[in-house]
Design a protein around this motif. Structure first.
Motif, PDB file in Angstrom:
ATOM      1  N   ASP A   1       0.831  -1.324   0.071  1.00 27.27           N
ATOM      2  CA  ASP A   1      -0.096   0.187   0.095  1.00 27.27           C
ATOM      3  C   ASP A   1       0.892   1.317  -0.003  1.00 27.27           C
ATOM      4  O   ASP A   1       0.501   2.249  -0.752  1.00 27.27           O
ATOM      5  CB  ASP A   1      -0.923   0.013   1.135  1.00 27.27           C
ATOM      6  N   SER A   2       1.901   1.153   0.777  1.00 31.91           N
ATOM      7  CA  SER A   2       2.921   2.377   0.865  1.00 31.91           C
ATOM      8  C   SER A   2       3.562   2.540  -0.502  1.00 31.91           C
ATOM      9  O   SER A   2       3.855   3.684  -0.722  1.00 31.91           O
ATOM     10  CB  SER A   2       3.833   2.234   1.839  1.00 31.91           C
ATOM     11  N   LEU A   3       3.912   1.586  -1.152  1.00 29.86           N
ATOM     12  CA  LEU A   3       4.487   1.512  -2.376  1.00 29.86           C
ATOM     13  C   LEU A   3       3.413   2.298  -3.524  1.00 29.86           C
ATOM     14  O   LEU A   3       3.969   3.154  -4.334  1.00 29.86           O
ATOM     15  CB  LEU A   3       4.697   0.369  -2.925  1.00 29.86           C
ATOM     16  N   VAL A   4       2.373   1.961  -3.588  1.00 37.19           N
ATOM     17  CA  VAL A   4       1.533   2.509  -4.585  1.00 37.19           C
ATOM     18  C   VAL A   4       1.190   3.923  -4.345  1.00 37.19           C
ATOM     19  O   VAL A   4       1.221   4.595  -5.128  1.00 37.19           O
ATOM     20  CB  VAL A   4      -0.025   1.808  -4.571  1.00 37.19           C
ATOM     21  N   LEU A   5       0.937   4.219  -2.873  1.00 35.99           N
ATOM     22  CA  LEU A   5       0.867   5.800  -2.298  1.00 35.99           C
ATOM     23  C   LEU A   5       2.130   6.688  -2.612  1.00 35.99           C
ATOM     24  O   LEU A   5       1.883   7.499  -3.320  1.00 35.99           O
ATOM     25  CB  LEU A   5       0.562   5.683  -0.965  1.00 35.99           C
ATOM     26  N   ALA A   6       3.228   6.034  -2.490  1.00 36.77           N
ATOM     27  CA  ALA A   6       4.555   6.837  -2.896  1.00 36.77           C
ATOM     28  C   ALA A   6       4.506   7.070  -4.412  1.00 36.77           C
ATOM     29  O   ALA A   6       5.468   8.007  -4.567  1.00 36.77           O
ATOM     30  CB  ALA A   6       5.485   6.092  -2.047  1.00 36.77           C
ATOM     31  N   HIS A   7       4.281   5.879  -5.144  1.00 41.36           N
ATOM     32  CA  HIS A   7       4.900   6.226  -6.407  1.00 41.36           C
ATOM     33  C   HIS A   7       3.640   6.418  -7.622  1.00 41.36           C
ATOM     34  O   HIS A   7       4.006   6.080  -8.863  1.00 41.36           O
ATOM     35  CB  HIS A   7       5.379   4.724  -6.848  1.00 41.36           C
ATOM     36  N   HIS A   8       2.531   6.263  -7.040  1.00 40.49           N
ATOM     37  CA  HIS A   8       1.515   6.486  -7.904  1.00 40.49           C
ATOM     38  C   HIS A   8       1.437   7.464  -9.128  1.00 40.49           C
ATOM     39  O   HIS A   8       1.022   7.301 -10.324  1.00 40.49           O
ATOM     40  CB  HIS A   8      -0.049   6.375  -7.361  1.00 40.49           C
ATOM     41  N   ARG A   9       2.051   8.615  -8.755  1.00 42.73           N
ATOM     42  CA  ARG A   9       2.073   9.494  -9.930  1.00 42.73           C
ATOM     43  C   ARG A   9       3.294   9.412 -10.777  1.00 42.73           C
ATOM     44  O   ARG A   9       3.037   9.726 -11.842  1.00 42.73           O
ATOM     45  CB  ARG A   9       2.394  10.889  -9.074  1.00 42.73           C
ATOM     46  N   ALA A  10       4.321   8.750 -10.244  1.00 40.94           N
ATOM     47  CA  ALA A  10       5.375   8.337 -11.009  1.00 40.94           C
ATOM     48  C   ALA A  10       5.019   7.286 -11.933  1.00 40.94           C
ATOM     49  O   ALA A  10       5.176   7.184 -13.131  1.00 40.94           O
ATOM     50  CB  ALA A  10       6.690   8.078 -10.199  1.00 40.94           C
TER      51      ALA A  10
ATOM     52  N   ASP B   1      12.770  -1.712  -3.768  1.00 40.70           N
ATOM     53  CA  ASP B   1      13.042  -0.896  -2.269  1.00 40.70           C
ATOM     54  C   ASP B   1      12.057  -1.511  -1.109  1.00 40.70           C
ATOM     55  O   ASP B   1      12.322  -1.202   0.001  1.00 40.70           O
ATOM     56  CB  ASP B   1      12.547   0.615  -2.728  1.00 40.70           C
ATOM     57  N   ALA B   2      10.673  -1.854  -1.581  1.00 40.80           N
ATOM     58  CA  ALA B   2       9.678  -2.448  -0.526  1.00 40.80           C
ATOM     59  C   ALA B   2       9.899  -3.761  -0.070  1.00 40.80           C
ATOM     60  O   ALA B   2       9.542  -4.105   1.007  1.00 40.80           O
ATOM     61  CB  ALA B   2       8.472  -2.305  -1.123  1.00 40.80           C
ATOM     62  N   PHE B   3      10.457  -4.705  -0.845  1.00 42.70           N
ATOM     63  CA  PHE B   3      10.568  -6.098  -0.484  1.00 42.70           C
ATOM     64  C   PHE B   3      11.704  -6.683  -0.620  1.00 42.70           C
ATOM     65  O   PHE B   3      12.586  -6.325  -1.618  1.00 42.70           O
ATOM     66  CB  PHE B   3       9.377  -6.630  -1.256  1.00 42.70           C
ATOM     67  N   ALA B   4      12.211  -7.593   0.198  1.00 42.47           N
ATOM     68  CA  ALA B   4      13.327  -8.564  -0.086  1.00 42.47           C
ATOM     69  C   ALA B   4      12.995  -9.311  -1.499  1.00 42.47           C
ATOM     70  O   ALA B   4      11.918  -9.520  -1.610  1.00 42.47           O
ATOM     71  CB  ALA B   4      13.424  -9.326   1.253  1.00 42.47           C
ATOM     72  N   GLU B   5      14.070  -9.706  -2.086  1.00 43.01           N
ATOM     73  CA  GLU B   5      13.810 -10.418  -3.237  1.00 43.01           C
ATOM     74  C   GLU B   5      13.127 -11.880  -2.838  1.00 43.01           C
ATOM     75  O   GLU B   5      12.765 -12.504  -3.627  1.00 43.01           O
ATOM     76  CB  GLU B   5      15.135 -10.731  -4.103  1.00 43.01           C
ATOM     77  N   GLU B   6      13.590 -12.458  -1.642  1.00 42.15           N
ATOM     78  CA  GLU B   6      12.916 -13.628  -1.222  1.00 42.15           C
ATOM     79  C   GLU B   6      11.248 -13.460  -1.116  1.00 42.15           C
ATOM     80  O   GLU B   6      10.593 -14.617  -1.021  1.00 42.15           O
ATOM     81  CB  GLU B   6      13.542 -14.275  -0.174  1.00 42.15           C
TER      82      GLU B   6
END
Length: 477
Positions: A47-56, A170-175
């Motif tokens: 959710d934070s990812l979408v909120l932070a990047h939605h304009r980009a 940036d938001a998740f570990a690759e695992e």
């Protein structure tokens, strides 16, 4: 399905995907099913990812399309993903609870229940037309179910795909969650990997190839495809209301929507008024086309010649074509209505996937229903009418993935409803609880009581067992 020889970067993409699968599978085996707190944390980070990047994200998609309404991206992609996250977080605790099941008297005093457990690692192959929503909406359900995930977004939206890869990293570990980019060769190799489940959204033609590739490794699939989704006007109907809904559903994203109305079946006396009303609604919504930031361009650009050929063929066969007064420019194709479309030809053969709407007159509602039944089952069906019996006749005698009555597209926005196709339009469904279950294994449990009748009836078999069997299977004639 023929692919070009892979480049060095494509080979790296295929190797990268295989490595990520090994990493995530090892992590899943080591850590087991995540608890509620871990799942909620992952959903919160998404959710934070979408909120932070939605304009980009909107800017990147706009660049990839060569003109994509940023408001449309917000309304049709970012906002629904956040809505799905809120819904999942609100209900996840209840979804994770074991479900008690009743048992037969002969197995008393045992107990039975079902626990939904994560599958493991799920692959997502997402398309270009709604690149944000169709990548992250299934990810919501996959994370809620406790899985890891690897995403393969479309190569036709490279700016968005690269941005998504960075944001996920940036938001998740690759695992936990990772993104693999690359062209068709990478996508083909991706679908051959031995995922615990594979979700593909795209055309029916490619969906067949994905199913074949997954079958080789016995990977279960969810296929969200498409098809020719009809809108049917019943004999008694509010034409103005239907025209507004059809115009919106058809021309949003320039018709590049898997559940857009592909064609309309209308009573003969209403076909021309409907065509004019739909075009009027399109002109009201999009007064100009060529430089209108609210109107989306076609992707790829070759789609314009495909649509032109189909419309010209129908016109040559006697169809009446109503066009938006602005002919469009810069990759934007104007809303076009094709009235009395021939039942054979390019417009009838394939999913249109663009802002061209055939309107086909019918004499009786039975004839309209038969026309729908003659084709493959569509992903969506829209029925407009004011008489309950007419609507019921349409719905009971047709099949489709989902239905909206007196509207278009709206069923996909309901998190309480499953979304998926049937037959040629797809396999499996997700969204909300249906998605949680789709990406889980319903594991059955039975606990035997101290007294077990079945074992008491074991060999050596005597008269008592024979009497019990006779009560269960009485002698027939």
């Amino acid at each position: 399905m023929a692919y070009p020889s892979p480049s060095g970067s494509e080979m790296e993409g295929k190797d990268h995907a295989a490595r990520l699968l090994d990493v995530q599978r090892a992590s899943f085996r080591r850590d087991g099913a995540p608890d509620l707190a871990k799942r909620l944390d992952r959903l919160a980070r998404l959710d934070s990812l979408v909120l932070a990047h939605h304009r980009a994200f909107a800017a990147a998609i706009d660049e990839d399309f060569g003109g994509r309404s940023r408001i449309e991206t917000g309304l049709m992609e970012a906002a629904p993903v956040r809505g799905a996250i809120r819904h999942a977080r609100r209900h996840l605790k209840g979804w994770m609870k074991p479900e008690k099941r009743r048992i037969a008297l002969t197995f008393q005093p045992g107990s039975a229940w079902v626990r939904y457990q994560p599958l493991g690692v799920v692959g997502i192959v997402s398309p270009w037309n709604y690149p944000l929503q169709l990548a992250l909406s299934p990810l919501v359900d996959i994370l809620a179910a406790g899985n890891r995930a690897i995403l393969k977004p479309s190569e036709l939206t490279p700016h968005f795909s690269e941005l998504l890869a960075r944001a996920i990293a940036d938001a998740f570990a690759e695992e936990e969650v990772a993104v693999v980019t690359g062209g068709p060769d990478v996508a083909a190799a991706f679908t051959r990997l031995r995922f615990d489940h594979l979700l593909f959204t795209g055309s029916t033609r490619v969906g067949r190839e994905v199913a074949k590739a997954a079958a080789a490794s016995m990977t279960p699939v969810t296929l969200e495809l498409g098809g020719k989704s009809p809108a049917i006007l019943c004999p008694v109907v509010d034409v103005a209301r239907a025209a507004r809904s059809i115009a919106y559903g058809k021309f949003v994203n320039a018709g590049q929507t898997c559940i857009a109305p592909d064609y309309v079946l209308a009573p003969e006396h209403l076909a021309r008024p409907l065509a004019e009303a739909v075009l009027a609604e399109a002109v009201r919504a999009y007064p100009r086309i060529g430089d209108n930031p609210d109107y989306t361009a076609l992707l790829p650009l070759s789609a314009r010649s495909r649509l032109d050929d189909a419309v010209k063929q129908a016109e040559a066969a006697g169809a009446i074509v109503l066009r938006h007064p602005d002919s469009g420019a810069g990759g934007r194709y104007p809303p076009t209505i094709v009235l009395a479309t021939p039942t054979a030809g390019l417009l009838a053969a394939d999913e249109i996937f663009g802002p061209v709407l055939p309107i086909i007159p019918y004499r009786t509602l039975d004839q309209a229903i038969a026309l729908v039944g003659d084709g493959e089952h569509p992903l969506a069906l829209y029925c407009f009418g004011d008489v309950r019996a007419e609507i019921d006749a349409v719905l009971s005698r047709t099949q489709s993935g989902g239905v909206t009555i007196n509207g278009t597209l709206l069923h996909i926005a309901q998190e309480q409803l499953p979304f998926g196709g049937v037959g040629e339009s797809g396999v499996g469904a997700y969204h909300g609880h249906a998605g949680f279950q789709r990406f889980s294994h319903a594991r059955a449990f039975f606990r035997a009581g101290r007294f077990n009748l079945l074992e008491r009836l074991g060999p050596p078999y005597g008269r008592g067992v024979a009497r019990v069997l006779a009560s269960l299977l009485p002698r027939g004639k």
